[in-house]
Design a protein around this motif. Structure first.
Motif, mmCIF file in Angstrom:
data_model
loop_
_atom_site.group_PDB
_atom_site.id
_atom_site.type_symbol
_atom_site.label_atom_id
_atom_site.label_comp_id
_atom_site.label_asym_id
_atom_site.label_seq_id
_atom_site.Cartn_x
_atom_site.Cartn_y
_atom_site.Cartn_z
ATOM 1 N N PRO A 225 0.762 -1.008 0.124
ATOM 2 C CA PRO A 225 0.025 -0.150 -0.243
ATOM 3 C C PRO A 225 1.039 1.100 -0.100
ATOM 4 C CG PRO A 225 -0.224 -1.049 2.006
ATOM 5 C CD PRO A 225 0.404 -1.770 0.928
ATOM 6 N N GLN A 226 1.934 1.373 0.155
ATOM 7 C CA GLN A 226 2.742 2.296 0.310
ATOM 8 C C GLN A 226 3.275 2.517 -1.385
ATOM 9 O OE1 GLN A 226 3.373 4.216 3.304
ATOM 10 N NE2 GLN A 226 2.617 2.719 4.328
ATOM 11 N N ARG A 227 2.926 1.614 -2.072
ATOM 12 C CA ARG A 227 3.421 2.515 -3.414
ATOM 13 C C ARG A 227 2.863 2.625 -4.162
ATOM 14 N NH1 ARG A 227 6.770 -2.564 -7.420
ATOM 15 N NH2 ARG A 227 7.907 -0.645 -8.361
ATOM 16 N N LEU A 228 2.681 3.873 -3.982
ATOM 17 C CA LEU A 228 1.670 4.345 -4.727
ATOM 18 C C LEU A 228 2.376 5.072 -6.530
ATOM 19 C CD1 LEU A 228 0.985 7.084 -2.293
ATOM 20 C CD2 LEU A 228 -0.245 5.379 -2.687
ATOM 21 N N ARG A 229 3.386 5.097 -6.742
ATOM 22 C CA ARG A 229 3.903 5.865 -8.444
ATOM 23 C C ARG A 229 4.568 4.293 -8.611
ATOM 24 N NH1 ARG A 229 4.191 10.867 -5.364
ATOM 25 N NH2 ARG A 229 6.178 9.663 -5.159
ATOM 26 N N ARG A 230 4.776 4.075 -10.489
ATOM 27 C CA ARG A 230 5.036 3.625 -10.525
ATOM 28 C C ARG A 230 7.455 3.233 -10.139
ATOM 29 N NH1 ARG A 230 9.084 0.631 -11.953
ATOM 30 N NH2 ARG A 230 9.388 -0.319 -13.988
ATOM 31 N N THR A 231 7.202 4.945 -9.997
ATOM 32 C CA THR A 231 8.433 5.140 -9.319
ATOM 33 C C THR A 231 8.974 4.115 -8.562
ATOM 34 O OG1 THR A 231 8.332 7.289 -9.361
ATOM 35 C CG2 THR A 231 8.977 6.456 -11.445
ATOM 36 N N ASP A 232 8.631 4.376 -7.686
ATOM 37 C CA ASP A 232 8.539 4.266 -5.898
ATOM 38 C C ASP A 232 8.912 3.152 -5.432
ATOM 39 O OD1 ASP A 232 7.118 6.071 -5.202
ATOM 40 O OD2 ASP A 232 5.295 6.157 -4.785
ATOM 41 N N PRO A 233 10.830 2.316 -4.815
ATOM 42 C CA PRO A 233 9.994 1.103 -3.946
ATOM 43 C C PRO A 233 9.170 0.681 -3.357
ATOM 44 C CG PRO A 233 11.564 2.973 -3.252
ATOM 45 C CD PRO A 233 10.488 3.791 -3.551
ATOM 46 N N GLY A 234 9.385 -0.390 -3.135
ATOM 47 C CA GLY A 234 8.485 -1.507 -3.430
ATOM 48 C C GLY A 234 8.571 -2.817 -2.141
ATOM 49 N N ASP A 235 7.283 -3.103 -0.924
ATOM 50 C CA ASP A 235 8.355 -4.173 -0.032
ATOM 51 C C ASP A 235 7.647 -5.245 -0.115
ATOM 52 O OD1 ASP A 235 8.670 -5.452 2.573
ATOM 53 O OD2 ASP A 235 8.164 -4.156 3.140
ATOM 54 N N PRO A 236 8.503 -6.405 -0.866
ATOM 55 C CA PRO A 236 8.046 -7.411 -1.024
ATOM 56 C C PRO A 236 7.508 -8.113 0.227
ATOM 57 C CG PRO A 236 10.119 -7.119 -1.810
ATOM 58 C CD PRO A 236 10.269 -6.011 -1.203
ATOM 59 N N ASP A 237 7.548 -7.641 1.017
ATOM 60 C CA ASP A 237 7.522 -8.633 2.319
ATOM 61 C C ASP A 237 5.647 -8.484 2.742
ATOM 62 O OD1 ASP A 237 9.585 -9.965 1.979
ATOM 63 O OD2 ASP A 237 10.590 -8.727 3.439
ATOM 64 N N VAL A 238 5.354 -6.835 2.591
ATOM 65 C CA VAL A 238 4.464 -6.800 2.369
ATOM 66 C C VAL A 238 3.252 -7.095 1.307
ATOM 67 C CG1 VAL A 238 5.239 -5.304 4.483
ATOM 68 C CG2 VAL A 238 3.935 -4.455 2.172
ATOM 69 N N ARG A 259 14.712 -8.299 -5.809
ATOM 70 C CA ARG A 259 15.659 -7.488 -6.014
ATOM 71 C C ARG A 259 15.119 -6.310 -6.769
ATOM 72 N NH1 ARG A 259 18.394 -8.566 -10.086
ATOM 73 N NH2 ARG A 259 18.173 -10.060 -9.778
ATOM 74 N N GLU A 260 14.275 -6.733 -7.512
ATOM 75 C CA GLU A 260 14.014 -5.488 -8.573
ATOM 76 C C GLU A 260 12.611 -4.641 -8.190
ATOM 77 O OE1 GLU A 260 13.332 -7.462 -12.864
ATOM 78 O OE2 GLU A 260 15.271 -7.551 -12.964
ATOM 79 N N CYS A 261 11.611 -5.410 -6.899
ATOM 80 C CA CYS A 261 10.517 -4.560 -6.206
ATOM 81 C C CYS A 261 10.922 -3.183 -5.636
ATOM 82 C CB CYS A 261 10.084 -5.613 -5.796
ATOM 83 S SG CYS A 261 8.587 -4.630 -4.998
ATOM 84 N N ARG A 262 12.095 -3.596 -4.969
ATOM 85 C CA ARG A 262 12.769 -3.190 -3.717
ATOM 86 C C ARG A 262 13.876 -1.884 -4.815
ATOM 87 N NH1 ARG A 262 12.347 -5.510 1.142
ATOM 88 N NH2 ARG A 262 12.435 -7.382 0.881
ATOM 89 N N THR A 263 13.770 -2.657 -5.515
ATOM 90 C CA THR A 263 14.379 -0.940 -6.473
ATOM 91 C C THR A 263 13.722 -0.309 -7.546
ATOM 92 O OG1 THR A 263 15.368 -2.391 -8.293
ATOM 93 C CG2 THR A 263 17.069 -2.096 -5.974
ATOM 94 N N ALA A 264 13.044 -0.398 -7.978
ATOM 95 C CA ALA A 264 11.644 -0.159 -8.302
ATOM 96 C C ALA A 264 11.726 -0.073 -9.441
ATOM 97 C CB ALA A 264 11.058 1.428 -8.890
ATOM 98 N N GLU A 265 12.909 -1.780 -10.320
ATOM 99 C CA GLU A 265 12.509 -1.735 -11.455
ATOM 100 C C GLU A 265 11.962 -2.719 -12.349
ATOM 101 O OE1 GLU A 265 17.344 -3.248 -12.541
ATOM 102 O OE2 GLU A 265 17.158 -3.003 -9.889
ATOM 103 N N ILE A 266 10.951 -3.385 -11.411
ATOM 104 C CA ILE A 266 9.880 -4.149 -11.987
ATOM 105 C C ILE A 266 8.223 -3.495 -11.310
ATOM 106 C CG2 ILE A 266 9.961 -6.103 -9.649
ATOM 107 C CD1 ILE A 266 8.338 -7.665 -12.084
ATOM 108 N N GLY A 267 7.450 -3.315 -12.082
ATOM 109 C CA GLY A 267 6.545 -2.484 -11.808
ATOM 110 C C GLY A 267 5.404 -3.603 -11.124
ATOM 111 N N CYS A 268 4.121 -2.835 -9.997
ATOM 112 C CA CYS A 268 3.391 -4.044 -9.806
ATOM 113 C C CYS A 268 2.180 -4.936 -10.964
ATOM 114 C CB CYS A 268 2.417 -3.097 -9.346
ATOM 115 S SG CYS A 268 3.303 -2.764 -7.720
#
Ligand code: ATP
Ligand code: MG
Length: 334
Positions: A225-238, A259-268
């Protein structure tokens, strides 16, 4: 009983087709345990009535559940597959066990409280007695092991206590205390990423869905829920999409997504597309087998009728022992 290790019993409510939670939380064990145990699997239609406002789909859902289980690998030549209401001894046992089931305990059980929240206008006597009926299902077949998801833990504890109370009250050992058996995935979350995946919460992904329906459901999943934009890094653990990748994707892909979710290389969106593809390939052989079974509906009803016959024989024997243990007058004079 045969030379197997003991008896397994489990059941599920015919409230809709089976989903990923049912499969990874329970059905995988149903299939695996057939090797070493005498297995009894039950479509618990009476349990379904506790929360139903209409029964128009119950027959169709009973068939759907049989199709789901047979396609997943339940083998009717080895295991008993039947419909709960076809073996009415369970209702008699339910009444006897209700005499040793404290009202205070039933009303405090978490599943009851949850159902009261979900169905505030249909809090009925049957719903309160749900765990008593579930205990009756289990002990009627002298069950040793019950494969279920973790949401059933308090019901299993209740069953064990009820067995102890009954045996103590009537000074018998006729009922057996069952053990719970979990899989490696005892609680799969739903598409909302919060609640347990459930048919009745409509947050589920059905095993038997078409690839398109599956993709649609996966694309609707909530992510971090914290990842609002494509460029935001995400937290796969949640993120529940990531949790499902851990089940359906190759280890190297899981590692890359992490890895790529945490660095925003891959989008949702991309991450979900890959998950949908992997779910669809995982269930492709199952879906093919299920479609073939659908063409043989009569055979499926015959399997259920044969299962009821075999289940009835065990049930009636247990009931003879139960009535005797309680001290009821015998039906026939010796
Ligand atoms: P309903 O919403 O009608 O109660 P359900 O989706 O909860 O349906 P059940 O028929 O109640 O499914 O459960 C069948 C079996 O699947 C039970 O053993 C249950 O513990 C297990 N199970 C259900 N949902 C999950 C889940 N999300 N994760 C793991 N196991 C589950
Ligand atoms: Mg349930």
């Amino acid at each position: 009983m045969s030379d197997k290790k003991g008896r397994v019993f489990s059941g599920a409510r015919p409230t809709g087709r089976q989903h990923l939670g049912n499969y990874f939380g329970a059905i995988q064990n149903y299939v695996a345990l057939q090797q070493d145990y005498d297995c009894v699997y039950c479509i618990v239609d009476v349990h379904a009535l506790t929360t139903m406002e209409t029964t128009e789909n119950i027959r169709q859902n009973t068939l759907e559940m049989a199709l789901d289980w047979l396609a997943a690998g339940i083998d009717p030549a080895q295991s008993i597959l039947f419909v709960q209401s076809h073996v009415p001894q369970v209702l008699e046992l339910h009444t006897y066990l209700s005499m040793v089931s404290p009202l205070g305990k039933l009303s405090e059980l978490p599943n009851f409280k949850e159902e009261v929240k979900n169905h505030p206008n249909n809090v009925n006597y049957g719903l309160l007695g749900y765990p008593v009926l579930m205990t009756s299902d289990i002990v009627l077949y002298k069950t040793n092991v019950v494969p279920v998801g973790v949401d059933q833990q308090s019901h299993l504890e209740f069953a064990r206590e009820t067995v102890r109370s009954f045996n103590y009250r009537y000074q018998t050992d006729v009922l057996i205390e069952p053990q719970m058996k979990l899989t490696a995935f005892p609680k799969i979350l739903g598409t909302d990423g919060k609640a347990k995946m459930s048919k009745s919460l409509d947050n589920h992904i059905e095993m038997a869905s078409t690839p398109e329906e599956t993709t649609q459901r996966v694309m609707s999943m909530l992510t971090d829920p914290q990842r609002l934009r494509r460029t935001d890094p995400g937290d796969p653990d949640v993120c529940n999409v990531y949790s499902l990748h851990k089940i359906f994707s190759k280890p190297e892909d899981v590692e890359r997504i992490n890895r790529e979710c945490r660095t925003a290389e891959i989008g949702c969106v991309q991450c979900k597309r890959l998950l949908a593809e992997n779910i669809n390939s995982y269930f492709a052989p199952y879906r093919e087998k299920r479609a073939a079974l659908e063409e043989k509906e009569d055979e499926v009803w015959d399997i259920l009728a044969d299962g009821a016959k075999r289940a009835s024989a065990i049930a009636e024997q247990t009931m003879i022992e139960v009535r005797d243990a309680i001290g009821l007058a015998p039906r026939q004079r010796a």
